[in-house]
Design an enzyme around this catalytic site. Structure first.
Site, PDB file in Angstrom:
ATOM      1  N   GLU A   1       0.812  -1.195   0.000  1.00  0.00           N
ATOM      2  CA  GLU A   1       0.000   0.000   0.000  1.00  0.00           C
ATOM      3  C   GLU A   1       0.855   1.259   0.000  1.00  0.00           C
ATOM      4  OE1 GLU A   1      -1.201  -2.049   3.147  1.00  0.00           O
ATOM      5  OE2 GLU A   1      -3.352  -1.794   2.905  1.00  0.00           O
TER       6      GLU A   1
ATOM      7  N   CYS B   1       3.072   8.453   1.419  1.00  0.00           N
ATOM      8  CA  CYS B   1       3.726   7.456   2.275  1.00  0.00           C
ATOM      9  C   CYS B   1       3.837   6.163   1.477  1.00  0.00           C
ATOM     10  CB  CYS B   1       2.866   7.257   3.526  1.00  0.00           C
ATOM     11  SG  CYS B   1       3.427   5.907   4.586  1.00  0.00           S
TER      12      CYS B   1
ATOM     13  N   CYS C   1       7.208  -5.564  15.471  1.00  0.00           N
ATOM     14  CA  CYS C   1       6.801  -4.670  16.561  1.00  0.00           C
ATOM     15  C   CYS C   1       5.401  -5.096  17.002  1.00  0.00           C
ATOM     16  CB  CYS C   1       6.801  -3.219  16.075  1.00  0.00           C
ATOM     17  SG  CYS C   1       8.412  -2.718  15.464  1.00  0.00           S
TER      18      CYS C   1
ATOM     19  N   CYS D   1       2.087  -3.195  15.812  1.00  0.00           N
ATOM     20  CA  CYS D   1       1.941  -2.827  14.390  1.00  0.00           C
ATOM     21  C   CYS D   1       1.211  -3.909  13.607  1.00  0.00           C
ATOM     22  CB  CYS D   1       3.328  -2.584  13.784  1.00  0.00           C
ATOM     23  SG  CYS D   1       3.292  -2.279  12.004  1.00  0.00           S
TER      24      CYS D   1
HETATM   25  N1  SAH Z   1       9.311   0.225   9.611  1.00  0.00           N
HETATM   26  C1  SAH Z   1       9.593   1.592   9.773  1.00  0.00           C
HETATM   27  C2  SAH Z   1       8.709   2.489   8.953  1.00  0.00           C
HETATM   28  C3  SAH Z   1       7.250   2.102   8.860  1.00  0.00           C
HETATM   29  S1  SAH Z   1       6.305   2.205  10.341  1.00  0.00           S
HETATM   30  C4  SAH Z   1       9.529   1.990  11.244  1.00  0.00           C
HETATM   31  O1  SAH Z   1       9.049   1.199  12.040  1.00  0.00           O
HETATM   32  O2  SAH Z   1      10.021   3.057  11.557  1.00  0.00           O
HETATM   33  C5  SAH Z   1       6.027   3.969  10.499  1.00  0.00           C
HETATM   34  C6  SAH Z   1       5.703   4.420  11.903  1.00  0.00           C
HETATM   35  O3  SAH Z   1       4.431   3.923  12.324  1.00  0.00           O
HETATM   36  C7  SAH Z   1       6.711   3.936  12.948  1.00  0.00           C
HETATM   37  O4  SAH Z   1       7.153   5.017  13.714  1.00  0.00           O
HETATM   38  C8  SAH Z   1       5.892   2.977  13.807  1.00  0.00           C
HETATM   39  O5  SAH Z   1       6.393   2.948  15.111  1.00  0.00           O
HETATM   40  C9  SAH Z   1       4.502   3.552  13.681  1.00  0.00           C
HETATM   41  N2  SAH Z   1       3.424   2.611  13.976  1.00  0.00           N
HETATM   42  C10 SAH Z   1       3.390   1.285  13.749  1.00  0.00           C
HETATM   43  N3  SAH Z   1       2.198   0.766  14.131  1.00  0.00           N
HETATM   44  C11 SAH Z   1       1.465   1.802  14.602  1.00  0.00           C
HETATM   45  C12 SAH Z   1       0.120   1.920  15.105  1.00  0.00           C
HETATM   46  N4  SAH Z   1      -0.665   0.877  15.197  1.00  0.00           N
HETATM   47  N5  SAH Z   1      -0.299   3.138  15.494  1.00  0.00           N
HETATM   48  C13 SAH Z   1       0.488   4.232  15.359  1.00  0.00           C
HETATM   49  N6  SAH Z   1       1.732   4.185  14.861  1.00  0.00           N
HETATM   50  C14 SAH Z   1       2.230   2.981  14.493  1.00  0.00           C
HETATM   51 FE1  SF4 Z   2       7.856  -2.358  13.227  1.00  0.00          FE
HETATM   52 FE2  SF4 Z   2       5.678  -2.146  11.702  1.00  0.00          FE
HETATM   53 FE3  SF4 Z   2       7.832  -0.565  11.242  1.00  0.00          FE
HETATM   54 FE4  SF4 Z   2       7.913  -3.192  10.695  1.00  0.00          FE
HETATM   55  S1  SF4 Z   2       6.580  -1.681   9.707  1.00  0.00           S
HETATM   56  S2  SF4 Z   2       9.474  -2.017  11.737  1.00  0.00           S
HETATM   57  S3  SF4 Z   2       6.692  -4.061  12.326  1.00  0.00           S
HETATM   58  S4  SF4 Z   2       6.521  -0.570  13.043  1.00  0.00           S
END
Ligand code: SAH
Ligand code: SF4
Length: 380
Positions: A96, A132, A143, A146
């Protein structure tokens, strides 16, 4: 790139295009024309490249070459103007990208409001926008908060698939990069620094020499792949860096981000402190605020100590909910109090407002959710 007997041109740099053009027995300047057509003009199909002779286009198509702009499979339009795009690739995998008109994209306070043509903005309904994009199909970092993590990691995206998301979204909104302002954030599916080479190649192709997005308007977000932060620091064409910190100490961070066992906060902060910043550039930390987990005022003070002296700003993102993810969204009051505690301690803190939550387009919600009503082929 070769896939299903097709040779995709998108993702090839000028050197690779020169080699191709030479192998076809064509004069060298043809590769420049191809490069312009693919990146600057964002043409979707070889037969529309009018700068090339018809015979050459036919010859290339016959040999299996195509531009390979990824198809927009679905569009989900939010009531806040955000659009979530689902792209499907020939191997059946999908990712996406999200279009956010007026989006802050983590860029709060970057002064982007300057130099805008009011009239044009009024006509289009947006003054600037943030796109994005995804860097991988799924993500291996796992994580706990996420939604993308639930997919696991399927595969890396090629440079062409990364550039292609941008070009398709730009085309969908008829964006003219000579006059219109676009920010690009690598914050979709995937961990960009676990697909480092392809991401950096895409950055170079998207930058001023190619598609035309200045690197100063691109931000790469990492969950903290420390060795790659050092590599990134040495890149000639380098976007801004955002680090997903998400916790004030190792105990909490390990609990929510397993990657912290490999690279802990000390090693991450060392890399952050040593990161060379350009004039007026600021490092960004992101902090997903998880209700009852990392949102207390005491934790904000602990975080402030950690960030002291880095000159960095911090973007707070209230956790966006997703099915099967066992966290809770903090109250607005808790997020506000957290921000104020950081500010009182001298740390520039901003709350990033959620975009497109209703269409599952907000941070951490990208998981190829296809069950919503889509507006296929709708013109925006
Ligand atoms: N993988 C990279 C970039 C994509 S995630 C990273 O983790 O930095 C982009 C951002 O979204 C990150 O800062 C992550 O911590 C945040 N994020 C992930 N899941 C989330 C959620 N459910 N609600 C709010 N932010 C979230
Ligand atoms: Fe963590 Fe989601 Fe970013 Fe992957 S995309 S590094 S699981 S926050």
């Amino acid at each position: 790139m070769q896939e299903h007997d097709k040779f995709y041109l998108l993702g090839a740099d000028s050197k690779e295009l020169s080699v191709l053009v030479e192998s076809l027995g064509e004069p060298g300047y043809r590769s420049r024309q191809l490069f312009e057509a693919i990146y600057k003009q964002r043409i979707a199909s070889l037969d529309q490249v009018s700068t090339l002779p018809k015979e050459l286009r036919q010859k290339m198509v016959a040999a299996g070459h195509e531009i390979g702009l990824p198809a927009i499979e679905k569009r989900f339009v939010s009531n806040d103007g955000t659009v979530r795009y689902l792209f499907k690739f020939p191997d059946g995998e999908s990712v996406e990208a999200v279009w956010m008109p007026e989006g802050d994209g983590g860029e709060a306070g970057d002064g982007s409001e300057a130099g805008l043509e009011e009239e044009g903005a009024a006509k289009r309904g947006w003054r600037r926008a943030t796109i994005c994009i995804s860097s991988q199909v799924g993500c291996a970092v796992n994580c706990q908060f996420c939604l993308t993590a639930l997919l696991g990691q399927k595969r890396n995206l090629t440079a062409g698939e990364i550039v292609g998301q941008v070009n398709s979204v730009l085309n969908d909104h008829h964006v003219d990069l000579k006059t219109e302002r676009i920010n690009l954030v690598f914050m979709g599916q995937g961990e960009p620094f676990l697909n480092y080479e392809n991401v950096m190649k895409a950055v170079r192709l998207l930058s001023e020499n190619g598609v035309g997005v200045p690197v100063s308007r691109m931000t790469i977000s990492t969950s903290g792949v420390v060795p790659r932060i050092y590599d990134f620091a040495n890149e000639e064409v380098r976007p801004k860096l955002a680090i997903s910190l998400n916790a004030p100490n190792d105990v909490v961070r390990e609990q929510v981000m397993p990657i912290n066992r490999k690279w802990n906060i000390e090693s991450l902060m060392k890399a952050a402190r040593e990161f060379p910043l350009r004039n007026r550039e600021k490092l960004t930390f992101e902090y997903v605020v998880l209700g009852g987990v990392n949102d207390s005022v005491d934790q904000a003070r602990e975080l402030a100590e950690l960030l002291r002296g880095t000159g960095a700003k911090i973007n707070l993102i209230a956790w966006n909910p997703g099915p099967e993810v066992p966290y809770s969204t903090p109250t607005d009051e808790a997020v506000d109090a957290f921000k104020m505690a950081l500010r009182e301690a001298g740390i520039p803190a901003f709350i990033r407002r959620p975009r497109g939550r209703d269409i599952f387009a907000a941070c951490g919600q990208l998981k190829r959710t296809e069950t919503l009503t889509s507006i296929e082929g709708a013109s925006l």
